[in-house]
Scaffold this active site. Structure first.
Site, PDB file in Angstrom:
ATOM      1  N   GLU A   5       2.612   5.129  -3.881  1.00 55.80           N
ATOM      2  CA  GLU A   5       2.603   6.151  -4.960  1.00 55.80           C
ATOM      3  C   GLU A   5       3.931   6.903  -5.066  1.00 55.80           C
ATOM      4  O   GLU A   5       4.291   7.266  -6.187  1.00 55.80           O
ATOM      5  CB  GLU A   5       1.443   7.124  -4.720  1.00 55.80           C
ATOM      6  CG  GLU A   5       0.072   6.480  -4.823  1.00 55.80           C
ATOM      7  CD  GLU A   5      -0.273   5.593  -3.626  1.00 55.80           C
ATOM      8  OE1 GLU A   5       0.299   5.814  -2.542  1.00 55.80           O
ATOM      9  OE2 GLU A   5      -1.083   4.669  -3.800  1.00 55.80           O
ATOM     10  N   ASP A  39      -9.230   3.975  -1.623  1.00 54.07           N
ATOM     11  CA  ASP A  39     -10.146   4.332  -0.537  1.00 54.07           C
ATOM     12  C   ASP A  39     -11.469   4.898  -1.056  1.00 54.07           C
ATOM     13  O   ASP A  39     -11.709   6.112  -0.999  1.00 54.07           O
ATOM     14  CB  ASP A  39      -9.455   5.339   0.393  1.00 54.07           C
ATOM     15  CG  ASP A  39      -8.214   4.733   1.022  1.00 54.07           C
ATOM     16  OD1 ASP A  39      -8.034   3.499   0.934  1.00 54.07           O
ATOM     17  OD2 ASP A  39      -7.420   5.497   1.591  1.00 54.07           O
ATOM     18  N   ASP A  63       0.868  -1.186   0.000  1.00 55.44           N
ATOM     19  CA  ASP A  63       0.000   0.000   0.000  1.00 55.44           C
ATOM     20  C   ASP A  63       0.906   1.238   0.000  1.00 55.44           C
ATOM     21  O   ASP A  63       2.127   1.118   0.136  1.00 55.44           O
ATOM     22  CB  ASP A  63      -0.845  -0.094   1.282  1.00 55.44           C
ATOM     23  CG  ASP A  63      -1.901   0.980   1.395  1.00 55.44           C
ATOM     24  OD1 ASP A  63      -2.267   1.585   0.367  1.00 55.44           O
ATOM     25  OD2 ASP A  63      -2.364   1.208   2.530  1.00 55.44           O
TER      26      ASP A  63
HETATM   27  C1  NOJ Z   1      -4.588   3.234   2.885  1.00 61.04           C
HETATM   28  C2  NOJ Z   1      -5.214   2.108   2.136  1.00 61.04           C
HETATM   29  O1  NOJ Z   1      -5.787   2.560   0.946  1.00 61.04           O
HETATM   30  C3  NOJ Z   1      -6.214   1.413   3.020  1.00 61.04           C
HETATM   31  O2  NOJ Z   1      -6.809   0.355   2.319  1.00 61.04           O
HETATM   32  C4  NOJ Z   1      -5.538   0.926   4.281  1.00 61.04           C
HETATM   33  O3  NOJ Z   1      -6.479   0.339   5.130  1.00 61.04           O
HETATM   34  C5  NOJ Z   1      -4.865   2.091   4.995  1.00 61.04           C
HETATM   35  N1  NOJ Z   1      -3.959   2.731   4.088  1.00 61.04           N
HETATM   36  C6  NOJ Z   1      -4.107   1.642   6.240  1.00 61.04           C
HETATM   37  O4  NOJ Z   1      -3.090   0.779   5.892  1.00 61.04           O
END
Ligand code: NOJ
Length: 951
Positions: free
Chosen positions: A515, A588, A512
């Site tokens: 970017e 998200d 994660d």
């Molecule tokens: C951002 C991610 O997009 C999300 O899915 C994740 O739960 C959080 N970071 C925490 O790791």
């Protein structure tokens, strides 16, 4: 949306071009320089810009063996070097240029004629420079046809200051012959072309951030137009329709161009051109008689304007912050050709591990090992299948990834073993920000190895802020980081190296924030003037950064066992080439109906861009979905290639077993439906991994000639299976209208109701109450499923199959089934089962039917598995032998014209069967289909057989 200065400059250039009827590109090819390159296959030429006659550019044009055209242009002997490595990260290999092209160099242009019918022609016009691809004399793709090409050459502040101030802007161009005039007119002409202000040339501020831009202006602008193609698809990731709306021109739908700049965007809009977590700069242009594409191998921030000067033609304008021009023209002419051409360059989607297509249960966070165990227990108590439990960042002590928080996870390996006991897997998050602390071996090693991204001074490690607090980021552009990163994932000790001994070979990875997300950085990312390996600035490589991290993690997971096993790595950020390794999700999303709906389109766009293994957070990341919404969201997820529920840390628990009735049973039903269809998903992935055809196919891909289908992006086909689904993404729905593209019968998967697409292109109304999902089988398909509910997919390995034979209006059907061990690479040695299933009338007027199974791998050994030709394939391979006892337990034939007189395996005894008289596929009405149910025909899934249904 805030546009970057270079984007404003590019757009202003385009506005000046639009306003000036005499606009003409200043870039010309020096015809005397056109030459066959030493490699004997590409043509090179010098390009000059009349604006800056002293600056030299070099053009390189070649045609690959599959007809793809590559056009490259770079500044020569500039005061700096432009970033020219994007393609090397995206491409699978250096593509082979064709020797089979008929090139002609003429005074005004360079031409290449090729294609099996010699119907494709590439024309490089010299004055001004323009590249046109034609098919049958018709323009398909045009580069710089509108004269928006501009490669801002490197310059210094001092040299710019010394040049004369701009003069009046002349109406027309200028003459370089008169040296006296040159200086004057060149200045005015510079202003005419580049604009009068130095907008953001040397520095730019973004809220409290200042980008130092030590290299000055270096942006790249180019118009790429698609005459005769009215629809555009691709360039993910944007929350928008699949058929891309316009951003300029009359009645433009959006006011900002599509932006590609990988970013962690908080609460992104559900209808916008804003950039999101990943970027794939590939575009399809489509019309009823042709599909073409372009792939622009650029890694810096890029903005793309789209306009539609006529309903049958589209224009695009690409503006990138830095890099060379490196454009691949994909000549089509069908969608399948474009997929083959694009994945020929950047790779086909990897064949995932079979279990990865099951259901994934995630949440931020399952807070302890016992929490994980109890979630697993609850799934089992409620008879809900699930394959994978996920751990988000809170498993890691102080967010030092790999290091378990022992207070809550005292026994990580035992916990994983408990999950493995039901053949399930764990996925654990590993983010790229490394906590800067001496008690974190991963950070310490990276620092000592010198493989961390540097600040703009190029010497000191960059420090930013993320979940872990103060952090640094490994620089995966640095080859010295590769072996080190891979070694971390070993589950056994190797030398003195720190490895993840507290993981098992069933611990898979979630990458994660790649970017990369930096909480205190500009736009929540890294400063653009940070320095990577080779001295490149972050701005040059930004959009590739996330891909390197996750692709390398995948390689680490592949390599940690001997023999290697297929990896599973989920990535949030991606680029062209990410499909070779992992899966992605749409980040998200919000728990709203709009986000649920746009998620479907985003997953389709990813499929178009070669990256099929995609999904959205089921339930929505933010918010607490009401039960109806959650049920619908499961309906969406079950029909996405990647199926995972996830939720933000502040949301209420919403595991499906927590639902009240009837919702709980509805979700259980959807989960079981997904599991029953795993053979279909896996078979579709095999095809994607070999041919590049996407797993999800929107209408323009499945029916490229049917205009009415081109804008459709809320229903789609799964692989070549013939399943057409329209997930419900609205509240209070009781029925849905589904578009049928052809004069064919379609059967409701559940009720076996027959719909007819006659006359071709018809909307039919399909029931869609909360317990229903519009899911149709296209007449002419055979759908293999496994219908025994199990706790996880590996437990289905030896389960019998059901075949749904959905006869088309002429009474025939065809399908495929692909199986292998689902987790190793032994399939590449021929350990596979690839069957062709067919149903045919023995004679045209006959009412009888022969249903057969044949070994497809025997017929097409070179097309069976990705990457290798199975020269020594045997139907009796080890895997096939292990499946010999797996039988077909039921065959349902839909649409037979009349009750059979007998049903038997050829040469065998009468089978047990039932027939319900409904309507036949060949009838003209709608209603319940006739259904023949053959019970336990006792045929093996791996052997050849024929069942005769006699009339
Ligand atoms: C951002 C991610 O997009 C999300 O899915 C994740 O739960 C959080 N970071 C925490 O790791």
């Amino acid at each position: 949306m805030l546009q970057a200065a270079f984007c404003r400059r590019g757009r202003a250039l385009s506005a000046r071009a639009n306003d000036s009827p005499s606009w003409r590109s200043p870039y010309t090819v020096d015809s005397s320089s056109v030459a066959l390159a030493p490699d004997q296959v590409s043509f090179t030429a010098a390009v000059i810009s009349s604006i800056y006659p002293d600056i030299k550019f070099a053009l390189d044009v070649r045609v690959h063996e599959d007809g793809v055209v590559r056009v490259r242009m770079d500044e020569v002997d500039g005061i700096r070097k432009r970033y020219n490595e994007a393609a090397s990260w995206a491409l699978l290999d250096e593509p082979k240029a064709s020797r089979d092209i008929q090139w002609t160099v003429r005074k005004k242009d360079l031409r290449a004629v090729y294609g099996s019918m010699k119907d494709v022609e590439l024309v490089v016009s010299f004055d001004p420079l323009k590249v046109t691809l034609l098919r049958n004399g018709k323009e398909q793709v045009v580069l710089n046809g509108r004269g928006l090409l501009h490669m801002e050459h490197f310059r210094t502040k001092e040299s710019v200051a010394q040049s004369k101030p701009p003069m009046d802007i002349p109406e027309e161009g200028f003459d370089v012959d008169d040296s006296n005039q040159v200086v004057m007119q060149a200045n005015s002409r510079t202003a005419w072309f580049e604009g009068e202000t130095e907008d953001g040339w040397w520095e730019e501020t973004f809220s409290s951030w200042t980008d130092s831009k030590p290299k000055g202006p270096e942006s790249l602008s180019i118009d790429i137009d698609f005459p005769n193609h009215g629809h555009l698809y691709g360039i993910p990731q944007h929350a928008t329709r699949l058929d891309l709306p316009t951003t300029t021109g009359e009645n433009a739908y959006y006011s900002d161009p599509y932006r590609l700049y990988n970013a962690d965007v908080f609460e992104y809009l559900a209808d916008s051109t804003m950039s999101l977590y990943g970027s794939i700069p590939v575009l399809h242009a489509h019309s009823a008689d042709s599909t073409v594409g372009v792939f622009d191998a650029v890694a810096s921030e890029t903005w793309i304007d789209v306009s539609r000067p006529a309903s049958t033609s589209t224009h695009t304008h690409w503006i990138s912050e830095s890099g060379i021009l490196d454009v691949f023209i994909l000549p089509g002419p069908t969608p399948s050709d474009v997929f083959a051409q694009y994945t020929g360059l950047t790779g086909t989607p990897a064949l995932p591990a079979h279990w990865a297509l099951g259901y994934h249960q995630c949440r931020w966070n399952y807070v302890s090992s016992d929490d994980v165990r109890s979630v697993q227990k609850r799934f089992d108590e409620e008879d809900m299948p699930v394959d994978v439990f996920w751990l988000d960042i809170e498993y890691a002590e102080d967010h030092k990834y790999f290091v378990w928080d022992k207070k809550n996870f005292p026994d990580p390996v035992d916990m994983t073993h408990d999950v493995e006991a039901l053949a399930r897997k764990m996925v654990v998050i590993v983010d790229p920000h490394l906590k800067r602390t001496s008690d974190y071996p991963v950070y310490q090693q990276a620092m000592e190895l010198g493989v961390l991204v540097k600040q703009k001074d190029g010497n000191n490690d960059y420090e930013g802020w993320c979940w872990s607090g103060s952090a640094s980021w490994p620089d995966f552009f640095n080859p010295a980081s590769w072996d080190w990163w891979k070694s971390l994932f070993k589950t056994e000790q190797h030398g003195s190296q720190w490895s993840w001994l507290e993981s098992t070979v069933n611990t898979f990875i979630w990458n994660d924030m790649n970017e990369p997300a930096v909480f205190n950085g500009p736009e929540i990312s890294m400063p653009r003037d940070n320095i990577h390996y080779g001295g490149w600035e972050h701005r040059d490589v930004h959009n590739i950064n996330g891909m390197l991290f996750s692709n390398l993690t995948s390689q680490a997971v592949i390599d940690r066992t001997d023999p290697p096993r297929r990896p599973f790595v989920l990535t949030r950020s991606f680029y062209a080439g990410s499909q070779r390794f992992g899966a992605m999700w749409t980040g998200d999303n919000l728990g709203t109906w709009e986000h649920m709906a746009v998620g479907v389109k985003m997953v389709l766009a990813n499929n178009i861009a070669g990256f099929s293994f995609a999904g959205s957070d089921v339930g929505g990341f933010f918010g607490n979905p009401e039960p109806e919404m959650l049920v619908r969201w499961y309906g969406v997820g079950a029909f996405a290639p990647f199926f995972r529920a996830h939720a933000h840390i502040d949301t209420k628990r919403r595991e499906p077993y927590l639902l009240d009735e009837p919702y709980k049973s509805l979700v259980r039903g959807i989960l079981r439906l997904r599991y029953s269809m795993l053979p279909i998903w896996y078979t579709a992935f095999r095809e994607a991994s070999v041919t590049g055809l996407p797993v999800l196919r929107p209408h323009y891909v499945a029916f490229p000639h049917d205009e009415a289908g081109f804008p459709i992006d809320d229903q789609y086909f799964i692989g070549s299976s013939g399943l057409l689904v329209k997930p419900v993404t609205n509240k209070d729905v009781t029925e849905m209208s589904v578009y049928l593209p052809e004069d064919q019968v379609y059967y409701d998967y559940f009720s076996e109701h027959v719909y007819r697409g006659a006359p071709a292109g018809k909307e039919v109304t399909v029931p869609a109450e909360l317990h229903q999902i519009p899911l149709l089988i296209r007449g002419g398909s055979i759908i293999p499923t496994r219908e025994r509910p199990r706790r996880s997919s590996p437990l289905m390995k030896h389960d019998p199959f059901t075949l749904r034979v959905a006869l088309d209006k002429d009474g025939g059907a065809r399908g495929e089934l692909y199986l292998d061990d689902g987790e190793t690479y032994f399939h590449r040695e021929g350990n596979i089962v690839w069957r062709e299933l067919s149903a045919e009338k023995p004679a045209k007027k006959s009412k009888s039917l022969r249903i057969s199974s044949r070994d497809l791998a025997l017929q097409k050994p070179t097309q069976a598995v990705e990457g290798v030709a199975l020269s020594k394939y045997s139907g009796a391979n080890e895997f096939a032998r292990s499946m010999e006892k797996v039988r077909v337990e039921k065959i349902i034939v839909l649409g037979l014209p009349a009750k059979p007189t007998s049903v038997r395996v050829e040469g065998g005894k009468e089978l047990e069967w039932e027939f319900n008289q409904g309507i036949a596929s060949s009838d003209k009405q709608e209603g319940t289909a006739s259904a023949l149910v053959i019970k336990d025909p006792r045929v093996s899934i791996v052997s050849d057989w024929d069942i005769i249904v006699a009339a």
